[in-house]
Design a protein around this motif. Structure first.
Motif, short mmCIF file in Angstrom:
data_model
loop_
_atom_site.label_atom_id
_atom_site.label_comp_id
_atom_site.label_asym_id
_atom_site.label_seq_id
_atom_site.Cartn_x
_atom_site.Cartn_y
_atom_site.Cartn_z
N ILE B 6 14.73 -4.06 7.58
CA ILE B 6 13.65 -4.42 8.50
C ILE B 6 12.95 -3.13 8.91
CG2 ILE B 6 14.79 -6.55 9.21
CD1 ILE B 6 15.62 -5.22 11.81
N PHE B 7 11.63 -3.23 9.07
CA PHE B 7 10.80 -2.03 9.11
C PHE B 7 9.97 -1.94 10.38
CE2 PHE B 7 11.10 -0.60 4.67
CZ PHE B 7 11.71 -1.70 4.09
N ASP B 8 9.97 -0.74 10.98
CA ASP B 8 8.88 -0.41 11.87
C ASP B 8 7.60 -0.39 11.03
OD1 ASP B 8 7.65 0.64 14.36
OD2 ASP B 8 7.25 2.35 13.05
N VAL B 9 6.49 -0.76 11.64
CA VAL B 9 5.24 -0.87 10.87
C VAL B 9 4.21 0.19 11.27
CG1 VAL B 9 3.29 -2.40 10.33
CG2 VAL B 9 5.63 -3.30 10.38
N PHE B 10 3.83 0.23 12.54
CA PHE B 10 2.79 1.18 12.98
C PHE B 10 3.32 2.61 12.84
CE2 PHE B 10 1.99 -2.51 15.95
CZ PHE B 10 0.90 -3.00 15.27
N GLY B 11 2.75 3.37 11.93
CA GLY B 11 3.20 4.73 11.69
C GLY B 11 4.15 4.83 10.51
N THR B 12 5.09 3.89 10.40
CA THR B 12 6.07 3.95 9.31
C THR B 12 5.50 3.38 8.02
OG1 THR B 12 7.90 3.79 10.89
CG2 THR B 12 8.39 3.23 8.60
N CYS B 13 4.88 2.21 8.11
CA CYS B 13 4.30 1.58 6.92
C CYS B 13 2.80 1.85 6.79
CB CYS B 13 4.51 0.07 6.94
SG CYS B 13 6.23 -0.45 6.88
N VAL B 14 2.11 1.91 7.91
CA VAL B 14 0.65 2.02 7.88
C VAL B 14 0.16 3.18 8.74
CG1 VAL B 14 0.33 -0.45 7.42
CG2 VAL B 14 0.34 0.38 9.79
N ASP B 15 -0.98 3.70 8.33
CA ASP B 15 -1.63 4.83 8.99
C ASP B 15 -2.60 4.28 10.04
OD1 ASP B 15 -3.09 7.05 9.71
OD2 ASP B 15 -3.97 7.38 7.72
N TRP B 16 -2.06 3.99 11.23
CA TRP B 16 -2.91 3.37 12.26
C TRP B 16 -4.02 4.30 12.72
CZ3 TRP B 16 -3.07 6.17 16.67
CH2 TRP B 16 -1.98 7.00 16.95
N ARG B 17 -3.75 5.61 12.76
CA ARG B 17 -4.70 6.52 13.39
C ARG B 17 -6.03 6.58 12.64
NH1 ARG B 17 -5.44 12.02 12.51
NH2 ARG B 17 -6.34 13.21 14.26
N SER B 18 -5.98 6.85 11.35
CA SER B 18 -7.26 6.97 10.64
C SER B 18 -7.89 5.59 10.42
CB SER B 18 -7.09 7.72 9.33
OG SER B 18 -6.27 7.00 8.44
N SER B 19 -7.04 4.54 10.31
CA SER B 19 -7.58 3.20 10.10
C SER B 19 -8.31 2.70 11.34
CB SER B 19 -6.45 2.22 9.74
OG SER B 19 -5.74 2.65 8.60
N ALA B 21 -9.51 4.57 13.70
CA ALA B 21 -10.67 5.45 13.90
C ALA B 21 -11.86 4.98 13.04
CB ALA B 21 -10.30 6.89 13.56
N ARG B 22 -11.57 4.55 11.83
CA ARG B 22 -12.62 4.05 10.93
C ARG B 22 -13.33 2.85 11.57
NH1 ARG B 22 -9.57 1.72 6.45
NH2 ARG B 22 -9.35 0.05 7.98
N GLU B 23 -12.55 1.95 12.16
CA GLU B 23 -13.12 0.75 12.78
C GLU B 23 -13.90 1.13 14.05
OE1 GLU B 23 -12.52 -2.56 11.66
OE2 GLU B 23 -11.38 -1.86 9.92
N VAL B 24 -13.37 2.08 14.80
CA VAL B 24 -14.06 2.54 16.01
C VAL B 24 -15.40 3.17 15.64
CG1 VAL B 24 -13.98 4.24 17.88
CG2 VAL B 24 -11.95 2.83 17.39
N ALA B 35 -10.27 10.61 18.52
CA ALA B 35 -9.81 10.75 19.91
C ALA B 35 -9.68 9.38 20.57
CB ALA B 35 -10.78 11.64 20.69
N PHE B 36 -10.62 8.49 20.26
CA PHE B 36 -10.57 7.13 20.82
C PHE B 36 -9.33 6.40 20.32
CE2 PHE B 36 -11.65 2.73 21.55
CZ PHE B 36 -12.52 2.73 22.63
N ALA B 37 -9.06 6.50 19.02
CA ALA B 37 -7.88 5.85 18.44
C ALA B 37 -6.60 6.39 19.08
CB ALA B 37 -7.85 6.04 16.92
N LEU B 93 -5.03 -2.08 8.93
CA LEU B 93 -4.48 -0.73 8.85
C LEU B 93 -4.02 -0.47 7.43
CD1 LEU B 93 -2.35 -0.90 12.14
CD2 LEU B 93 -4.75 -0.20 11.89
N ASP B 94 -4.39 0.69 6.90
CA ASP B 94 -4.06 1.00 5.51
C ASP B 94 -2.62 1.48 5.38
OD1 ASP B 94 -6.66 0.38 4.86
OD2 ASP B 94 -7.35 2.46 5.00
N PRO B 95 -1.91 1.00 4.34
CA PRO B 95 -0.55 1.50 4.12
C PRO B 95 -0.58 2.94 3.62
CG PRO B 95 -1.20 0.02 2.34
CD PRO B 95 -2.32 -0.02 3.36
N TRP B 96 0.47 3.70 3.93
CA TRP B 96 0.65 5.00 3.29
C TRP B 96 0.79 4.78 1.79
CZ3 TRP B 96 -0.40 8.67 6.68
CH2 TRP B 96 -0.06 8.52 8.03
#
Lengths: 230, 230
Positions: B6-19, B21-24, B35-37, B93-96
């Motif tokens: 079982i997996f952590d997702v935010f940060g572990t599976c996917v790159d929340w920060r740049s994803s 930020a792209r939407e922002v 900075a907003f993200a 959010l894009d996966p690593w």
């Protein structure tokens, strides 16, 4: 408009009767395996009824299946060598031939998930065995109650953060669809005239004006695209 | 021995920060999107802490994200044209780059599922966007509480009808793994040194003797096969 399709599984997606019989035949060679499978399944609804009525707290279907196996083994006068191993027959049910292709086509259009009386554990292992490409597992475990109680349909919609009208329940059983419709869901019917073997008398056809009545899952995918303008 | 990962997702599976930020950047063109993200994510743990502490009943992460968006928009002095649309950034959010290949290799060996603080709805939509091939969705919604509370790990194991020792928690965060180990689970660490951008200081390496320490998800799949004799 419809953003998710949720599915009955036993009978609608998978052929429990011949699959369970195959597993029974492998471990109980002297027994009429189809009769044993049918008798095992016949204990299913009465076992859930006690929980739906509040006479018993929520017990996952895995445990009810095991209790029912003991009942049926007694009735058939046989001793099951490894009860949990045979109980796992319910995790190894073959899909009807149209299911995988239909689900893939539907998944391109909407979220797809089981809304079964099977537990998350059971549905997860069955999906891995049968290759069912669910987006998530919904159903009885979320509501800690059994269909056709409205809580099961409503908890499944709520878990997706969708209104009932945004979700279509798909089943080969008219009573499942009637309960889903009463809870506010859209409905899709697919007949499985061989679920109970030759001579099946119930659910041979749609008994109400369900939103979609399809010949099989491939046809369901085509009709769903037409309904939703896909 | 280990039957599920079982997996952590935010940060572990996917790159929340740049994803995120792209939407922002797409809807708030004048704003420093990274900075907003980062500011949005900084509200994440305090918002959950009130629920973990019992000061507030369970509220799914989707709603906490929206409240936090309002907080951050005020701090940045901007008006968000469609708050729910931007809030859905967390579903895109894009996966690593190593994640999909690693998950497919792991899925051939064991059940795989997220054990995230994201809701079933959020994790389901994110999986569809990112192509994450989960067998089912576990995590906060099942326990109606937030990691690192032990209930979240234990409810996820219970939903699979597995003992904690039969389940491995995978995360890029040492504190997540420490909580999982305290609950009796096996642990796997994968570093994500760019989760918080350049200059990240925390979780650059394993800070304990986790059962597996891998370079990425592909390496995790190889090491898991070796550990479990696959």
């Amino acid at each position: 408009m419809i953003k998710a399709l949720i599915f009955d599984v036993f009978g609608t997606c998978v052929d429990w009767r011949s699959s369970v019989a195959r597993e029974v035949a492998a471990v109980l060679p002297g027994v009429d395996a189809l009769a044993f499978a049918t008798a095992w399944r016949a204990e299913y609804d009465p076992a859930m009824a006690r929980i739906r009525d509040g006479a018993r707290g929520y017990v996952p279907l895995d445990d009810l299946h095991l209790e029912n196996l003991d009942t049926v083994a007694r009735a058939f006068g046989v001793r099951v060598p490894d009860r949990w191993a045979l109980n796992a027959a319910w995790e190894r049910l073959d899909p009807w031939p149209d299911v995988l292709e239909g689900l893939v086509a539907l998944q391109a259009q909407a979220i797809i998930a089981p809304c079964s009386n099977g537990s998350i554990a059971l549905m997860t292992r069955l999906a891995r065995y049968a290759g069912l490409p669910w987006d998530c597992i919904l159903g009885a475990d979320l509501a800690r109650d059994y269909k056709p109680r409205p809580e099961v349909y409503l908890a499944s919609c709520a878990a997706l953060r969708l209104a009932p009208a945004e979700v279509m329940m798909v089943a080969a059983h008219n009573d499942d669809l009637a309960a889903a419709r009463a809870a506010g869901l859209a409905t899709g019917f697919v007949p499985r005239p061989e679920e109970h073997g030759p001579g099946q008398e119930r659910d041979l056809r749609a008994e109400s004006d369900w939103d979609i009545v399809a010949a099989d899952f491939r046809d369901l995918a085509r009709r769903f695209a037409a309904l939703c303008g896909g």
